[in-house]
Enzyme design. Structure first.
Site, mmCIF file in Angstrom:
data_model
loop_
_atom_site.group_PDB
_atom_site.id
_atom_site.type_symbol
_atom_site.label_atom_id
_atom_site.label_comp_id
_atom_site.label_asym_id
_atom_site.label_seq_id
_atom_site.Cartn_x
_atom_site.Cartn_y
_atom_site.Cartn_z
ATOM 1 N N GLY A 51 40.300 27.368 31.858
ATOM 2 C CA GLY A 51 39.546 28.178 30.935
ATOM 3 C C GLY A 51 38.773 29.069 31.573
ATOM 4 O O GLY A 51 38.541 30.334 30.843
ATOM 5 N N ASP A 106 34.250 28.025 31.027
ATOM 6 C CA ASP A 106 34.294 28.856 30.004
ATOM 7 C C ASP A 106 33.453 28.410 29.099
ATOM 8 O O ASP A 106 32.875 29.491 28.299
ATOM 9 C CB ASP A 106 35.792 29.059 29.205
ATOM 10 C CG ASP A 106 36.412 27.481 29.193
ATOM 11 O OD1 ASP A 106 35.687 26.556 29.670
ATOM 12 O OD2 ASP A 106 37.545 27.423 28.575
ATOM 13 N N ASP A 109 30.720 22.539 25.672
ATOM 14 C CA ASP A 109 30.915 22.172 24.280
ATOM 15 C C ASP A 109 29.905 20.793 24.188
ATOM 16 O O ASP A 109 28.808 20.831 23.834
ATOM 17 C CB ASP A 109 32.333 21.650 23.947
ATOM 18 C CG ASP A 109 32.337 21.350 22.314
ATOM 19 O OD1 ASP A 109 31.450 21.205 21.748
ATOM 20 O OD2 ASP A 109 33.721 20.935 22.016
ATOM 21 N N LYS A 137 28.188 26.257 23.125
ATOM 22 C CA LYS A 137 28.480 25.838 21.872
ATOM 23 C C LYS A 137 27.063 25.435 21.365
ATOM 24 O O LYS A 137 26.874 24.329 21.666
ATOM 25 C CB LYS A 137 29.505 24.873 21.710
ATOM 26 C CG LYS A 137 30.302 25.048 20.283
ATOM 27 C CD LYS A 137 31.583 24.070 20.242
ATOM 28 C CE LYS A 137 32.860 24.726 20.742
ATOM 29 N NZ LYS A 137 34.001 24.027 20.270
ATOM 30 N N PHE A 158 35.956 25.848 16.698
ATOM 31 C CA PHE A 158 36.970 25.968 17.735
ATOM 32 C C PHE A 158 37.082 27.645 18.138
ATOM 33 O O PHE A 158 37.665 28.143 17.136
ATOM 34 C CB PHE A 158 38.235 25.217 17.526
ATOM 35 C CG PHE A 158 39.091 25.041 18.649
ATOM 36 C CD1 PHE A 158 38.624 23.974 19.385
ATOM 37 C CD2 PHE A 158 40.133 25.884 19.031
ATOM 38 C CE1 PHE A 158 39.476 24.018 20.681
ATOM 39 C CE2 PHE A 158 40.612 26.035 20.187
ATOM 40 C CZ PHE A 158 40.486 24.789 21.095
ATOM 41 N N VAL A 159 36.840 27.903 19.272
ATOM 42 C CA VAL A 159 36.877 29.263 19.689
ATOM 43 C C VAL A 159 37.841 29.560 20.690
ATOM 44 O O VAL A 159 38.424 28.613 21.516
ATOM 45 C CB VAL A 159 35.453 29.866 20.153
ATOM 46 C CG1 VAL A 159 34.432 29.804 19.023
ATOM 47 C CG2 VAL A 159 35.035 29.267 21.262
ATOM 48 N N ARG A 171 44.670 32.607 25.826
ATOM 49 C CA ARG A 171 43.802 32.646 26.989
ATOM 50 C C ARG A 171 43.614 34.432 27.225
ATOM 51 O O ARG A 171 42.582 34.633 27.710
ATOM 52 C CB ARG A 171 44.177 32.132 28.239
ATOM 53 C CG ARG A 171 44.150 30.637 28.040
ATOM 54 C CD ARG A 171 44.305 30.111 29.437
ATOM 55 N NE ARG A 171 44.739 28.586 29.313
ATOM 56 C CZ ARG A 171 43.876 27.640 28.986
ATOM 57 N NH1 ARG A 171 42.528 27.887 29.212
ATOM 58 N NH2 ARG A 171 44.067 26.259 29.142
HETATM 59 P P1 IMP Z 1 33.045 19.446 27.117
HETATM 60 O O1 IMP Z 1 33.360 18.610 28.111
HETATM 61 O O2 IMP Z 1 33.073 18.874 25.476
HETATM 62 O O3 IMP Z 1 31.709 20.348 27.172
HETATM 63 O O4 IMP Z 1 34.198 20.450 26.928
HETATM 64 C C1 IMP Z 1 34.256 21.584 27.825
HETATM 65 C C2 IMP Z 1 35.770 21.889 28.118
HETATM 66 O O5 IMP Z 1 36.395 21.882 26.863
HETATM 67 C C3 IMP Z 1 35.712 23.491 28.342
HETATM 68 O O6 IMP Z 1 35.888 23.449 29.718
HETATM 69 C C4 IMP Z 1 36.914 24.099 27.604
HETATM 70 O O7 IMP Z 1 38.123 24.022 28.441
HETATM 71 C C5 IMP Z 1 37.353 23.015 26.345
HETATM 72 N N1 IMP Z 1 36.578 23.531 25.101
HETATM 73 C C6 IMP Z 1 35.733 22.955 24.525
HETATM 74 N N2 IMP Z 1 35.173 23.367 23.338
HETATM 75 C C7 IMP Z 1 36.355 24.688 23.263
HETATM 76 C C8 IMP Z 1 36.830 25.573 22.029
HETATM 77 O O8 IMP Z 1 36.129 25.667 21.152
HETATM 78 N N3 IMP Z 1 38.105 26.351 22.411
HETATM 79 C C9 IMP Z 1 38.787 25.899 23.466
HETATM 80 N N4 IMP Z 1 38.256 25.185 24.582
HETATM 81 C C10 IMP Z 1 37.196 24.519 24.332
HETATM 82 MG MG MG Z 2 38.106 24.086 30.716
#
Ligand code: IMP
Ligand code: MG
Length: 182
Positions: A51, A106, A109, A137, A158-159, A171
């Site tokens: 990402g 990227d 979340d 986010k 979801f972006v 991407r």
């Molecule tokens: P986290 O562990 O929940 O913080 O997720 C982070 C990873 O999930 C990021 O590195 C992204 O690759 C993916 N991700 C989380 N939310 C999104 C979204 O809205 N769109 C696309 N990828 C996302």
């Molecule tokens: Mg990622």
């Protein structure tokens, strides 16, 4: 993998949240904060594949100080939109020992991915961990980690675009999109 007609349909049903110009303005601002903070730290920059590929590729040429570069590859989502198990494809390794490490990703979340990377990097003997995340986010969660450098705040949707994928697609878009809400 999406068929190209499906990928085009998703884009058609989506809206721009941040234009390419807004993305570039946020990138320049973030890069100058990093320059102000890390210029004399000789950091090891670790990009989180896949990402962060676009963000990293545009960020590095804006950093005007010596640095080293490497990457990790972790995926949590697979092809699913729901947060899932963490899979290391390329884990952090010994070259982080004794270094100031700047992880570039990227989107933050739930924060589980970045937190897991930080834990590995610190266990391996990094002296300092910091992170640059393009999109934070705003999901109201109490995240286990905060990013030191943030480009944009995105709503709890979801972006995709600017390195972020939707079922593997898009991407490559220079702006940030979200699916239209019904
Ligand atoms: P986290 O562990 O929940 O913080 O997720 C982070 C990873 O999930 C990021 O590195 C992204 O690759 C993916 N991700 C989380 N939310 C999104 C979204 O809205 N769109 C696309 N990828 C996302
Ligand atoms: Mg990622």
């Amino acid at each position: 993998m999406l068929k190209q007609t499906e990928a085009r349909q998703i884009l058609h049903n989506s809206e721009v949240l941040f234009t390419a110009d807004q993305v570039q303005a946020a990138l320049r601002k973030l890069a100058s904060s990093i320059c102000a903070e890390l210029s004399d730290q000789h950091p090891l920059v670790l990009s989180v594949m896949g990402g962060a590929v676009v963000f990293t590729g545009q960020l590095l040429p804006l950093l005007d100080f010596p640095l080293d570069f490497d990457y990790v590859h972790v995926s949590r989502y697979g092809n699913n939109k729901q947060g899932g198990e963490m899979r290391w494809k390329v884990a952090p390794h010994e070259n982080v020992r004794g270094r100031v490490v700047l992880v570039v990703d990227d989107i933050l979340d739930e924060g589980e991915t970045l937190n897991a990377i930080r834990n590995r990097v610190m266990e391996l003997g990094a002296v300092k961990f910091c992170s640059a995340i393009f999109a934070d986010k705003k999901n109201g969660l109490n995240k286990p980690i905060r990013a030191d450098f943030v480009g944009l705040e995105v709503p709890d949707r979801f972006v995709f675009g600017y390195g972020m994928d939707v079922h593997g697609a898009w991407r490559n878009l220079p702006a940030i999109y979200a699916m239209k809400e019904e």
